[in-house]
Design a protein around this motif. Sequence first.
Motif, PDB file in Angstrom:
ATOM      1  N   GLY A 110       4.595   9.262  -8.089  1.00 26.07           N
ATOM      2  CA  GLY A 110       6.044   8.682  -8.154  1.00 26.07           C
ATOM      3  C   GLY A 110       7.019   9.822  -8.190  1.00 26.07           C
ATOM      4  O   GLY A 110       7.856   9.906  -7.406  1.00 26.07           O
ATOM      5  N   PRO A 111       7.023  10.997  -8.931  1.00 25.92           N
ATOM      6  CA  PRO A 111       8.015  11.866  -9.163  1.00 25.92           C
ATOM      7  C   PRO A 111       8.053  12.838  -8.278  1.00 25.92           C
ATOM      8  O   PRO A 111       9.032  13.221  -7.616  1.00 25.92           O
ATOM      9  N   ASP A 112       6.855  13.050  -7.259  1.00 25.51           N
ATOM     10  CA  ASP A 112       6.895  13.847  -6.053  1.00 25.51           C
ATOM     11  C   ASP A 112       7.176  13.164  -4.790  1.00 25.51           C
ATOM     12  O   ASP A 112       7.380  13.648  -3.657  1.00 25.51           O
ATOM     13  N   THR A 113       6.550  11.677  -4.706  1.00 25.11           N
ATOM     14  CA  THR A 113       6.899  11.181  -3.477  1.00 25.11           C
ATOM     15  C   THR A 113       7.964   9.823  -3.490  1.00 25.11           C
ATOM     16  O   THR A 113       8.111   9.361  -2.277  1.00 25.11           O
ATOM     17  N   GLY A 114       8.262   9.697  -4.723  1.00 24.17           N
ATOM     18  CA  GLY A 114       9.282   8.237  -4.676  1.00 24.17           C
ATOM     19  C   GLY A 114       8.356   7.066  -4.719  1.00 24.17           C
ATOM     20  O   GLY A 114       9.207   6.092  -4.793  1.00 24.17           O
ATOM     21  N   LEU A 115       7.276   6.901  -4.649  1.00 17.93           N
ATOM     22  CA  LEU A 115       6.430   5.757  -4.642  1.00 17.93           C
ATOM     23  C   LEU A 115       6.525   4.966  -5.950  1.00 17.93           C
ATOM     24  O   LEU A 115       6.451   5.633  -7.230  1.00 17.93           O
ATOM     25  N   ARG A 116       6.783   3.756  -5.744  1.00 16.02           N
ATOM     26  CA  ARG A 116       6.687   2.676  -6.886  1.00 16.02           C
ATOM     27  C   ARG A 116       5.604   1.591  -6.574  1.00 16.02           C
ATOM     28  O   ARG A 116       4.999   1.440  -5.674  1.00 16.02           O
ATOM     29  N   TRP A 117       5.146   1.242  -7.723  1.00 10.83           N
ATOM     30  CA  TRP A 117       4.041  -0.044  -7.857  1.00 10.83           C
ATOM     31  C   TRP A 117       4.533  -0.972  -6.744  1.00 10.83           C
ATOM     32  O   TRP A 117       3.867  -1.824  -6.085  1.00 10.83           O
ATOM     33  N   GLU A 118       5.806  -1.316  -6.567  1.00  7.90           N
ATOM     34  CA  GLU A 118       6.224  -2.507  -5.789  1.00  7.90           C
ATOM     35  C   GLU A 118       6.147  -2.084  -4.444  1.00  7.90           C
ATOM     36  O   GLU A 118       5.757  -3.101  -3.639  1.00  7.90           O
ATOM     37  N   ASP A 119       6.129  -0.892  -4.264  1.00  9.96           N
ATOM     38  CA  ASP A 119       5.920  -0.352  -2.735  1.00  9.96           C
ATOM     39  C   ASP A 119       4.425  -0.746  -2.403  1.00  9.96           C
ATOM     40  O   ASP A 119       4.065  -1.251  -1.281  1.00  9.96           O
ATOM     41  N   VAL A 120       3.558  -0.630  -3.185  1.00  4.10           N
ATOM     42  CA  VAL A 120       2.205  -0.763  -3.111  1.00  4.10           C
ATOM     43  C   VAL A 120       1.827  -2.141  -3.069  1.00  4.10           C
ATOM     44  O   VAL A 120       1.096  -2.484  -1.802  1.00  4.10           O
ATOM     45  N   LEU A 121       2.202  -3.078  -3.757  1.00  4.34           N
ATOM     46  CA  LEU A 121       2.100  -4.431  -3.702  1.00  4.34           C
ATOM     47  C   LEU A 121       2.575  -5.250  -2.325  1.00  4.34           C
ATOM     48  O   LEU A 121       2.025  -6.058  -2.177  1.00  4.34           O
ATOM     49  N   GLU A 122       3.543  -4.418  -1.695  1.00  6.58           N
ATOM     50  CA  GLU A 122       3.848  -4.790  -0.468  1.00  6.58           C
ATOM     51  C   GLU A 122       2.627  -4.949   0.444  1.00  6.58           C
ATOM     52  O   GLU A 122       2.660  -5.590   1.574  1.00  6.58           O
ATOM     53  N   HIS A 123       1.723  -4.201   0.323  1.00  4.29           N
ATOM     54  CA  HIS A 123       0.641  -4.096   1.393  1.00  4.29           C
ATOM     55  C   HIS A 123      -0.692  -4.648   0.850  1.00  4.29           C
ATOM     56  O   HIS A 123      -1.760  -4.618   1.314  1.00  4.29           O
ATOM     57  N   VAL A 124      -0.437  -5.483  -0.344  1.00  9.42           N
ATOM     58  CA  VAL A 124      -1.754  -6.196  -0.856  1.00  9.42           C
ATOM     59  C   VAL A 124      -1.392  -7.651  -0.494  1.00  9.42           C
ATOM     60  O   VAL A 124      -0.538  -8.292  -0.795  1.00  9.42           O
ATOM     61  N   ILE A 130      -6.853  -4.569  -5.530  1.00 10.98           N
ATOM     62  CA  ILE A 130      -6.084  -3.487  -5.189  1.00 10.98           C
ATOM     63  C   ILE A 130      -6.782  -2.147  -5.369  1.00 10.98           C
ATOM     64  O   ILE A 130      -7.843  -1.987  -6.175  1.00 10.98           O
ATOM     65  N   GLY A 131      -6.772  -1.133  -4.186  1.00 16.60           N
ATOM     66  CA  GLY A 131      -7.336   0.028  -4.267  1.00 16.60           C
ATOM     67  C   GLY A 131      -6.492   1.164  -3.637  1.00 16.60           C
ATOM     68  O   GLY A 131      -5.476   1.120  -3.313  1.00 16.60           O
ATOM     69  N   ARG A 132      -7.043   2.285  -3.463  1.00 17.25           N
ATOM     70  CA  ARG A 132      -6.461   3.436  -3.037  1.00 17.25           C
ATOM     71  C   ARG A 132      -5.863   3.120  -1.604  1.00 17.25           C
ATOM     72  O   ARG A 132      -4.835   3.554  -1.270  1.00 17.25           O
ATOM     73  N   PRO A 133      -6.514   2.140  -0.697  1.00 20.26           N
ATOM     74  CA  PRO A 133      -6.205   2.094   0.526  1.00 20.26           C
ATOM     75  C   PRO A 133      -4.752   1.568   0.562  1.00 20.26           C
ATOM     76  O   PRO A 133      -3.889   1.715   1.502  1.00 20.26           O
ATOM     77  N   HIS A 134      -4.603   0.635  -0.416  1.00 16.87           N
ATOM     78  CA  HIS A 134      -3.175   0.059  -0.578  1.00 16.87           C
ATOM     79  C   HIS A 134      -2.269   1.053  -0.941  1.00 16.87           C
ATOM     80  O   HIS A 134      -1.024   1.114  -0.408  1.00 16.87           O
ATOM     81  N   ILE A 135      -2.510   2.164  -1.612  1.00 10.89           N
ATOM     82  CA  ILE A 135      -1.630   3.283  -1.883  1.00 10.89           C
ATOM     83  C   ILE A 135      -1.431   3.929  -0.704  1.00 10.89           C
ATOM     84  O   ILE A 135      -0.200   4.413  -0.474  1.00 10.89           O
ATOM     85  N   ALA A 136      -2.695   4.175   0.034  1.00 10.92           N
ATOM     86  CA  ALA A 136      -2.506   4.888   1.155  1.00 10.92           C
ATOM     87  C   ALA A 136      -1.405   4.377   2.240  1.00 10.92           C
ATOM     88  O   ALA A 136      -0.390   4.912   2.763  1.00 10.92           O
ATOM     89  N   ASP A 137      -1.337   2.923   2.340  1.00  8.54           N
ATOM     90  CA  ASP A 137      -0.406   2.251   3.234  1.00  8.54           C
ATOM     91  C   ASP A 137       0.925   2.410   2.833  1.00  8.54           C
ATOM     92  O   ASP A 137       1.735   2.575   3.632  1.00  8.54           O
ATOM     93  N   ALA A 138       1.024   2.474   1.355  1.00 11.71           N
ATOM     94  CA  ALA A 138       2.279   2.459   1.045  1.00 11.71           C
ATOM     95  C   ALA A 138       2.733   3.890   1.374  1.00 11.71           C
ATOM     96  O   ALA A 138       4.012   4.085   1.536  1.00 11.71           O
ATOM     97  N   LEU A 139       1.988   4.874   1.260  1.00 11.42           N
ATOM     98  CA  LEU A 139       2.565   6.215   1.610  1.00 11.42           C
ATOM     99  C   LEU A 139       2.816   6.631   2.741  1.00 11.42           C
ATOM    100  O   LEU A 139       3.851   7.192   3.424  1.00 11.42           O
ATOM    101  N   VAL A 140       2.063   5.875   3.791  1.00 18.30           N
ATOM    102  CA  VAL A 140       2.313   5.718   5.162  1.00 18.30           C
ATOM    103  C   VAL A 140       3.745   5.294   5.508  1.00 18.30           C
ATOM    104  O   VAL A 140       4.603   5.808   6.379  1.00 18.30           O
ATOM    105  N   ALA A 141       3.782   4.295   4.933  1.00 19.45           N
ATOM    106  CA  ALA A 141       5.295   3.478   5.130  1.00 19.45           C
ATOM    107  C   ALA A 141       6.445   4.279   4.613  1.00 19.45           C
ATOM    108  O   ALA A 141       7.515   4.269   5.172  1.00 19.45           O
ATOM    109  N   ARG A 142       6.322   5.298   3.694  1.00 17.73           N
ATOM    110  CA  ARG A 142       7.191   5.945   3.048  1.00 17.73           C
ATOM    111  C   ARG A 142       7.624   7.260   3.853  1.00 17.73           C
ATOM    112  O   ARG A 142       8.320   8.143   3.752  1.00 17.73           O
ATOM    113  N   GLY A 143       6.351   7.425   4.774  1.00 20.94           N
ATOM    114  CA  GLY A 143       6.405   8.779   5.584  1.00 20.94           C
ATOM    115  C   GLY A 143       6.077   9.965   4.736  1.00 20.94           C
ATOM    116  O   GLY A 143       5.915  11.102   5.408  1.00 20.94           O
TER     117      GLY A 143
END
Length: 285
Positions: A110-124, A130-143
Amino acid sequence: MRIDLHTHSNASDGTQPPAGVVTSAAEAGLDVIALTDHDTSDGWDEAVATGERLGVRVVPGVEISCLRGGVSVHLLSYRHDPADEPLARMLAGSRTSRASRARLMVERLGPDTGLRWEDVLEHVHGGATIGRPHIADALVARGVVADRDEAFATVLSGRSRYFVPQTAPDPVEAVRRVRAAGGVSVIAHPAASKRGSCIGDADIEAMVEAGLAGLEVDHRDHSDAERAHLRDVARSLGLLVTGSSDYHGTGKRNLLGENTTDPEVLARLDALAEAGAGVTGTSPR
């Protein structure tokens, strides 16, 4: 007959619903697929029903997350009884561990990327594991990264400062649980060194003593040398050899049917499952 014994739907970390995976398999000319979502059997009924309609046999399975000596091991379980209480508890524990681990990784990112748990849940999807692939999808969505491959090679890799290890059962115990539930187990991509550390031959022998049936040898993450070594191990230990795609829809570049399993091997897996049904008095699908 074309057989692919390792696929994922959005019941875990694939991008298609179970029916979509089976439909894609039919379009790819496959006769048999196994649906093996991570630590869950939630997609079985939908996949089997679609397969019956399209003429594709669906082998119900699960990919169980395990750890041995700090090394990640993925165990494919085929045709076990989903109502078996000890195995169901093991899978539920793994799902809980995955979710807790994912939350911690998001907190670190979060502190380095701005990622939030809510961002991850959007891809579940629904109650998916829930796993790392969903975090990856959220990181892709955030660029933050271009795709899942880049995410796993960088911020989500085992070498990353954001990484959190998972709590998971020992694979020897998991093999025993699968067998007691009337299922048959095969180690998924056991020598994929590009993913990180791998278990040794002695660990595989211990799993064989517990009832392991085979090794997934033909997988895109295995080099030619790794495949050759695994074939030697399988030969020496009397294990079956499978080949699979590890398909995740658009979540990975893996293509349905890019590696396949010999029909004779599937017949032997079926025979072992039928014999194992007597362990619990159930009838594997």
